[in-house]
Design an enzyme around this catalytic site. Sequence first.
Site, PDB file in Angstrom:
ATOM      1  N   ARG A  76       5.096   4.839  -5.472  1.00  0.00           N
ATOM      2  CA  ARG A  76       4.302   4.266  -4.375  1.00  0.00           C
ATOM      3  C   ARG A  76       4.389   5.140  -3.141  1.00  0.00           C
ATOM      4  NH1 ARG A  76       7.844   3.068  -0.657  1.00  0.00           N
ATOM      5  NH2 ARG A  76       9.880   2.237  -1.205  1.00  0.00           N
ATOM      6  N   GLY A  78       5.088   5.703   0.930  1.00  0.00           N
ATOM      7  CA  GLY A  78       6.094   5.169   1.844  1.00  0.00           C
ATOM      8  C   GLY A  78       7.450   5.821   1.656  1.00  0.00           C
ATOM      9  N   THR A  81      13.080   1.724   1.201  1.00  0.00           N
ATOM     10  CA  THR A  81      13.105   0.345   1.652  1.00  0.00           C
ATOM     11  C   THR A  81      13.991  -0.492   0.736  1.00  0.00           C
ATOM     12  OG1 THR A  81      11.735  -1.469   2.493  1.00  0.00           O
ATOM     13  CG2 THR A  81      11.128  -0.563   0.348  1.00  0.00           C
ATOM     14  N   TYR A  82      14.180  -1.726   1.140  1.00  0.00           N
ATOM     15  CA  TYR A  82      15.038  -2.679   0.430  1.00  0.00           C
ATOM     16  C   TYR A  82      14.190  -3.783  -0.182  1.00  0.00           C
ATOM     17  CZ  TYR A  82      18.061  -6.777  -0.108  1.00  0.00           C
ATOM     18  OH  TYR A  82      18.704  -7.886  -0.605  1.00  0.00           O
ATOM     19  N   GLY A 158       3.210  -0.510   0.480  1.00  0.00           N
ATOM     20  CA  GLY A 158       3.273   0.777  -0.211  1.00  0.00           C
ATOM     21  C   GLY A 158       2.499   0.669  -1.508  1.00  0.00           C
ATOM     22  N   GLY A 169       2.196  -2.618  -3.855  1.00  0.00           N
ATOM     23  CA  GLY A 169       1.501  -3.551  -2.973  1.00  0.00           C
ATOM     24  C   GLY A 169       2.226  -3.831  -1.684  1.00  0.00           C
ATOM     25  N   ALA A 171       5.418  -6.312   0.521  1.00  0.00           N
ATOM     26  CA  ALA A 171       6.647  -7.110   0.459  1.00  0.00           C
ATOM     27  C   ALA A 171       6.804  -7.842   1.781  1.00  0.00           C
ATOM     28  CB  ALA A 171       7.856  -6.219   0.188  1.00  0.00           C
ATOM     29  N   CYS A 187      11.994   2.149   5.657  1.00  0.00           N
ATOM     30  CA  CYS A 187      10.648   2.645   5.930  1.00  0.00           C
ATOM     31  C   CYS A 187      10.650   3.708   7.022  1.00  0.00           C
ATOM     32  CB  CYS A 187       9.714   1.501   6.300  1.00  0.00           C
ATOM     33  SG  CYS A 187       9.626   0.209   5.043  1.00  0.00           S
TER      34      CYS A 187
END
Length: 229
Positions: A76, A78, A81-82, A158, A169, A171, A187
């Site tokens: 994806r 981006g 991230t978590y 993302g 998609g 979150a 991010c």
Amino acid sequence: MLPAPGAMPVDWRIVPGLMPYEKAVALMEAQAAAIATGQAGEKVLLVEHPPLFTAGTSAIGRPPGELRFPLYQTGRGGQLTYHGPGQRVCYVMLDLTRRRPDLRGFVAALESWMIATLGAFGIDGERREDRVGIWVHRPDKPRGPKGEPGEDKIAAIGIRVRRWVSFHGAALNIAPDLSHYAGIAPCGITESHLGVTSLGDLGCQASMEQVDRVLRREFELIFGATEDA
């Protein structure tokens, strides 16, 4: 981003429990390939993951130090991230040739979906030209070194598109453990006046089920009808 008249509804599936990340990616890959060849219809998958980190195509290298949770490389867009319990991950597999083959327009539609969902719970989510995702003002937090107002990210976006079929998609943070973001620059957020938040952190006690209902309602206004998968 509405489909052409007469299009089939989008399959809508909520996965109970915590879905392993590898399983979600395998499902998305197979679904996107089948959509591209006309062997399957469009699909939205709503999941929660066990605690983990994912690195998008803009992530550079591995973050320093030991990570608390597993790290997955992903295709994806981006950065790092978590994902974890209390966060609703929305995997969106749509055929953009049946809608509008416009990546910027698609990302803007995903942003509008998140903003409308937050608005239903009294939260003003906003876009930022220089930052991906959806942000909220935090006047209760310290300003930046140049007097910039405090802001927190509440939804990450993302996507990946292959043969004009989308996957990955958005979150949305509903009530995750925000301390799990410690140790990474989520991010790419490094500025002192920027952070992450959630509906719960902002005082909204909406349940996952309540948010899911609103997500579906607002999705249909932007992307068209759905049906239970």
